[in-house]
Design a protein around this motif. Structure first.
Motif, mmCIF file in Angstrom:
data_model
loop_
_atom_site.group_PDB
_atom_site.id
_atom_site.type_symbol
_atom_site.label_atom_id
_atom_site.label_comp_id
_atom_site.label_asym_id
_atom_site.label_seq_id
_atom_site.Cartn_x
_atom_site.Cartn_y
_atom_site.Cartn_z
ATOM 1 N N LYS A 1 0.664 -1.419 0.102
ATOM 2 C CA LYS A 1 0.006 -0.121 0.107
ATOM 3 C C LYS A 1 0.838 1.217 -0.263
ATOM 4 O O LYS A 1 0.621 2.313 -0.670
ATOM 5 N N ASP A 2 2.002 1.189 0.903
ATOM 6 C CA ASP A 2 2.804 2.408 0.851
ATOM 7 C C ASP A 2 3.313 2.672 -0.456
ATOM 8 O O ASP A 2 3.679 3.735 -0.731
ATOM 9 N N ASN A 3 3.985 1.553 -0.949
ATOM 10 C CA ASN A 3 4.519 1.822 -2.132
ATOM 11 C C ASN A 3 3.751 2.225 -3.462
ATOM 12 O O ASN A 3 4.070 3.026 -4.488
ATOM 13 N N ARG A 4 2.215 1.745 -3.310
ATOM 14 C CA ARG A 4 1.342 2.238 -4.291
ATOM 15 C C ARG A 4 1.036 3.641 -4.271
ATOM 16 O O ARG A 4 1.134 4.298 -5.212
ATOM 17 N N GLU A 5 0.972 4.123 -3.120
ATOM 18 C CA GLU A 5 0.673 5.600 -2.818
ATOM 19 C C GLU A 5 1.890 6.372 -3.392
ATOM 20 O O GLU A 5 1.727 7.528 -3.841
ATOM 21 N N LYS A 6 3.020 5.907 -3.189
ATOM 22 C CA LYS A 6 4.265 6.662 -3.816
ATOM 23 C C LYS A 6 4.336 6.634 -5.113
ATOM 24 O O LYS A 6 4.725 7.507 -5.733
ATOM 25 N N GLU A 7 3.921 5.502 -5.685
ATOM 26 C CA GLU A 7 3.857 5.490 -7.128
ATOM 27 C C GLU A 7 2.832 6.536 -7.816
ATOM 28 O O GLU A 7 2.961 7.341 -8.715
ATOM 29 N N ILE A 8 1.783 6.446 -7.172
ATOM 30 C CA ILE A 8 0.443 7.413 -7.616
ATOM 31 C C ILE A 8 0.877 8.742 -7.433
ATOM 32 O O ILE A 8 0.653 9.663 -8.371
ATOM 33 N N THR A 9 1.501 9.118 -6.539
ATOM 34 C CA THR A 9 1.989 10.573 -6.347
ATOM 35 C C THR A 9 3.274 10.836 -7.132
ATOM 36 O O THR A 9 2.970 12.100 -7.518
ATOM 37 N N GLN A 10 3.945 10.174 -7.448
ATOM 38 C CA GLN A 10 4.883 10.419 -8.621
ATOM 39 C C GLN A 10 4.067 10.476 -9.671
ATOM 40 O O GLN A 10 4.588 11.505 -10.760
ATOM 41 N N LEU A 11 3.059 9.629 -10.091
ATOM 42 C CA LEU A 11 2.504 9.999 -11.480
ATOM 43 C C LEU A 11 1.668 11.452 -11.338
ATOM 44 O O LEU A 11 1.661 12.326 -12.383
ATOM 45 N N MET A 12 1.205 11.827 -10.223
ATOM 46 C CA MET A 12 0.589 12.935 -10.183
ATOM 47 C C MET A 12 1.595 14.172 -10.278
ATOM 48 O O MET A 12 1.021 15.299 -11.266
ATOM 49 N N TYR A 13 2.692 14.068 -9.914
ATOM 50 C CA TYR A 13 3.908 15.188 -10.094
ATOM 51 C C TYR A 13 4.031 15.273 -11.377
ATOM 52 O O TYR A 13 4.317 16.322 -11.925
ATOM 53 N N GLN A 14 3.972 14.138 -12.190
ATOM 54 C CA GLN A 14 4.568 13.975 -13.565
ATOM 55 C C GLN A 14 3.526 14.649 -14.335
ATOM 56 O O GLN A 14 3.736 15.538 -15.266
ATOM 57 N N CYS A 15 2.288 14.601 -14.027
ATOM 58 C CA CYS A 15 1.037 15.249 -14.614
ATOM 59 C C CYS A 15 0.975 16.821 -14.521
ATOM 60 O O CYS A 15 0.708 17.629 -15.671
ATOM 61 N N LEU A 16 1.530 17.060 -13.431
ATOM 62 C CA LEU A 16 1.712 18.396 -12.996
ATOM 63 C C LEU A 16 2.800 19.024 -13.706
ATOM 64 O O LEU A 16 2.701 20.375 -14.252
#
Length: 244
Positions: free
Chosen positions: A106-121
């Protein structure tokens, strides 16, 4: 120097396994003796091994029989309440390891999604993302928006409370009289004071500006009286709320 961590697995070497058994058995008996002495409890230890024909018993056979008989007199539910064997111990360890693994996923998945959000920004589009990743990103955005809303509410409540504490109290200077009437009264008072002062300077004969020394002193005394009267009137007019 710290002791090297030992891997909990069966020792394949016969001589090493026998040496480990003797050392660990001695430590086990010592621990049981210390536990019984320090805590004042009934305890016994019985160890069977292929290296010795007779089992090792602590404290002795009579003491071991007494503790075992006391244990058998207990109800079956109480006997198995804290009892554990190798299988149950391994199962509990496996369940704990599975929970830790789930949390790490779960922690790794949250970090991956957060990184995708930053890439979208930074300008990267959503093309190429799978449906699962889009769903996870939506869930993450909702969680962040909820946290922002909670933080905003807390800040609003804090600012409202601070503004209520810092709001100045309204002071009534005239006992219910409006400000226009107060200004009018003050203007009339100042006018009457200046009129009296002018009459005292112009009236009273030529002695006010004569060559007599006593007349000059009289003018100064009257001028001081006017100033004092003016200060007394102003002090009576204004409240002591601002000027103590």
């Amino acid at each position: 120097m710290t002791r090297k961590k030992v891997k909990l697995a069966f020792i394949a070497n016969d001589s090493a396994r026998k040496a480990t058994f003797k050392k660990r058995k001695k430590g086990l008996m010592k621990k049981v003796s210390e536990l019984s002495t320090l805590c004042g409890i009934e305890a016994c230890a019985i160890v069977y091994s292929p290296y010795e024909p007779q089992p090792d018993v602590w404290p002795d056979q009579r003491g071991a029989h007494r503790v075992v008989a006391q244990f058998k007199r207990m109800p079956e539910m109480e006997q198995s309440k804290k009892m554990v064997n190798q299988e149950s111990f391994i199962r509990s360890r496996i369940s704990k390891a599975a929970e830790q693994l789930k949390k790490l996923h779960k922690d790794n998945r949250e970090k991956e999604i957060t990184q995708l959000m930053y890439q979208c920004l930074t300008g990267k589009g959503l093309q190429g993302l799978a449906v699962a990743e889009l769903n996870d990103m939506e869930w993450m955005i909702d969680q962040n928006l909820k946290e922002i809303s909670k933080r905003s509410e807390v800040l609003k409540k804090g600012s409202t409370a601070a503004a209520a504490e810092e709001k100045p109290a309204v002071v009534d200077l005239g006992g219910g009289v409006d400000r226009h009437q107060q200004n009018q009264w003050f203007a009339e008072l100042m006018g009457s004071t200046h009129g009296d002062h002018h009459q005292q300077q112009m009236g009273g004969g030529g002695g006010s500006f004569g060559g007599h020394g006593g007349a000059g002193e009289e003018v100064m005394v009257q001028f001081n009286d006017v100033i004092n009267n003016h200060s007394a009137a102003a002090a009576a007019m204004w409240s002591n709320a601002f000027f103590p």
